[in-house]
Design a protein around this motif. Sequence first.
Motif, PDB file in Angstrom:
ATOM      1  N   GLY A   6       0.830  -1.190   0.000  1.00 55.03           N
ATOM      2  CA  GLY A   6       0.000   0.000   0.000  1.00 55.03           C
ATOM      3  C   GLY A   6       0.864   1.239   0.000  1.00 55.03           C
ATOM      4  N   ALA A   7       1.908   1.268  -0.784  1.00 50.71           N
ATOM      5  CA  ALA A   7       2.872   2.361  -0.781  1.00 50.71           C
ATOM      6  C   ALA A   7       2.183   3.718  -0.868  1.00 50.71           C
ATOM      7  N   GLU A   8       2.586   4.622   0.008  1.00 52.84           N
ATOM      8  CA  GLU A   8       2.005   5.962   0.011  1.00 52.84           C
ATOM      9  C   GLU A   8       3.072   7.049  -0.039  1.00 52.84           C
ATOM     10  N   ASP A   9       4.322   6.713   0.196  1.00 55.23           N
ATOM     11  CA  ASP A   9       5.378   7.712   0.254  1.00 55.23           C
ATOM     12  C   ASP A   9       5.706   8.271  -1.116  1.00 55.23           C
ATOM     13  N   ALA A  10       5.882   9.576  -1.190  1.00 58.67           N
ATOM     14  CA  ALA A  10       6.326  10.202  -2.424  1.00 58.67           C
ATOM     15  C   ALA A  10       7.765   9.798  -2.704  1.00 58.67           C
ATOM     16  N   PRO A  11       8.154   9.738  -3.964  1.00 61.63           N
ATOM     17  CA  PRO A  11       9.521   9.332  -4.290  1.00 61.63           C
ATOM     18  C   PRO A  11      10.539  10.392  -3.890  1.00 61.63           C
ATOM     19  N   PRO A  12      11.760   9.976  -3.596  1.00 67.22           N
ATOM     20  CA  PRO A  12      12.804  10.948  -3.301  1.00 67.22           C
ATOM     21  C   PRO A  12      13.238  11.676  -4.568  1.00 67.22           C
ATOM     22  N   ALA A  13      14.024  12.719  -4.384  1.00 63.87           N
ATOM     23  CA  ALA A  13      14.556  13.443  -5.526  1.00 63.87           C
ATOM     24  C   ALA A  13      15.494  12.544  -6.320  1.00 63.87           C
ATOM     25  N   LEU A  14      15.516  12.706  -7.619  1.00 64.67           N
ATOM     26  CA  LEU A  14      16.420  11.935  -8.461  1.00 64.67           C
ATOM     27  C   LEU A  14      17.860  12.379  -8.242  1.00 64.67           C
ATOM     28  N   ASN A  15      18.759  11.414  -8.364  1.00 65.82           N
ATOM     29  CA  ASN A  15      20.185  11.672  -8.229  1.00 65.82           C
ATOM     30  C   ASN A  15      20.814  11.601  -9.617  1.00 65.82           C
ATOM     31  N   ALA A  16      21.268  12.727 -10.138  1.00 63.55           N
ATOM     32  CA  ALA A  16      21.773  12.788 -11.512  1.00 63.55           C
ATOM     33  C   ALA A  16      22.971  11.899 -11.728  1.00 63.55           C
ATOM     34  N   ALA A  17      23.752  11.673 -10.690  1.00 68.39           N
ATOM     35  CA  ALA A  17      24.988  10.917 -10.832  1.00 68.39           C
ATOM     36  C   ALA A  17      24.775   9.416 -10.810  1.00 68.39           C
ATOM     37  N   GLN A  18      23.640   8.962 -10.254  1.00 66.62           N
ATOM     38  CA  GLN A  18      23.504   7.525 -10.068  1.00 66.62           C
ATOM     39  C   GLN A  18      22.215   6.905 -10.583  1.00 66.62           C
ATOM     40  N   ASP A  19      21.209   7.703 -10.946  1.00 68.17           N
ATOM     41  CA  ASP A  19      19.921   7.125 -11.323  1.00 68.17           C
ATOM     42  C   ASP A  19      19.768   6.935 -12.827  1.00 68.17           C
ATOM     43  N   ALA A  20      19.070   5.848 -13.173  1.00 72.56           N
ATOM     44  CA  ALA A  20      18.579   5.626 -14.531  1.00 72.56           C
ATOM     45  C   ALA A  20      17.061   5.668 -14.445  1.00 72.56           C
ATOM     46  N   LEU A  21      16.436   6.524 -15.230  1.00 69.79           N
ATOM     47  CA  LEU A  21      15.003   6.767 -15.116  1.00 69.79           C
ATOM     48  C   LEU A  21      14.258   6.155 -16.286  1.00 69.79           C
ATOM     49  N   PHE A  22      13.224   5.354 -15.965  1.00 68.42           N
ATOM     50  CA  PHE A  22      12.392   4.702 -16.961  1.00 68.42           C
ATOM     51  C   PHE A  22      10.947   5.117 -16.715  1.00 68.42           C
ATOM     52  N   LEU A  23      10.281   5.612 -17.753  1.00 69.53           N
ATOM     53  CA  LEU A  23       8.951   6.181 -17.589  1.00 69.53           C
ATOM     54  C   LEU A  23       7.940   5.553 -18.529  1.00 69.53           C
TER      55      LEU A  23
END
Length: 246
Positions: A6-23
């Motif tokens: 039942g996840a309710e937490d908003a996502p943390p800020a993206l980290n430009a140095a380490q994240d790969a984002l898939f949408l």
Amino acid sequence: MSEPTGAEDAPPALNAAQDALFLDFDGCLVEIAPRPDAIIIPKELGKTLTRLSERLGGALAIVSGRSLPELETYLAGFDGPMVGSHGAESRGLGQEAVRPEGLADLQQAMEDFCAENGLLYEPKSLGGGLHYRAKPELQLLTERFAAELTTRFPGFEVQLAKMAVELRPGGVSKDRALEMLSHIAPFTGRRPVYAGDDVTDEPALAWAEAHGGFGVKVGDGATAASHRLAAPAQVRTWLAAALEDC
């Protein structure tokens, strides 16, 4: 796959140095519409994605059930990698499209079924969708028909979606798309972050969670993701904030 939460937490800020984002696209970047061709594309969405991709060192990809030509049209201004048709076709990744035999006959059968039952047929480059949003009482009939089609056209599989049933090439899925992307630069070695709204996204959300990253469920419903945003507008706000914070 992780157990639904039942996840309710908003996502943390993206980290430009380490994240790969898939949408995902529908229900994630843009609001669901009564018809697939009636969506409203926010102004400058494609250009915003390009700017964010640059911040992430190119590690941003669209992963959608939409046909690739539609994605390219709707996201004009974004020139990064795209995966369409649930992983059956892609842009910028050097992958051959998965095209099972009988595609034209399958699509004709789907179109005829929708015409006979007053449903909306959505043609796709490598399959098709049967939308029963206007007639929810025909859900079981639609699902049974789709299952029957897989016996006539064994190269295709049923993909359940929101108020729709799709036929897509067998052996493809969004989590497999993420697995493939994770071995390609510039995604290699980065933390996977996936956002999506539908049951079709759950395998990819679970994959991100299981591989050191996190998923963002958009909208209601049980999910394998550890984070949630209410609607596409909140997703776009989260992405816009990343442009300032990354």
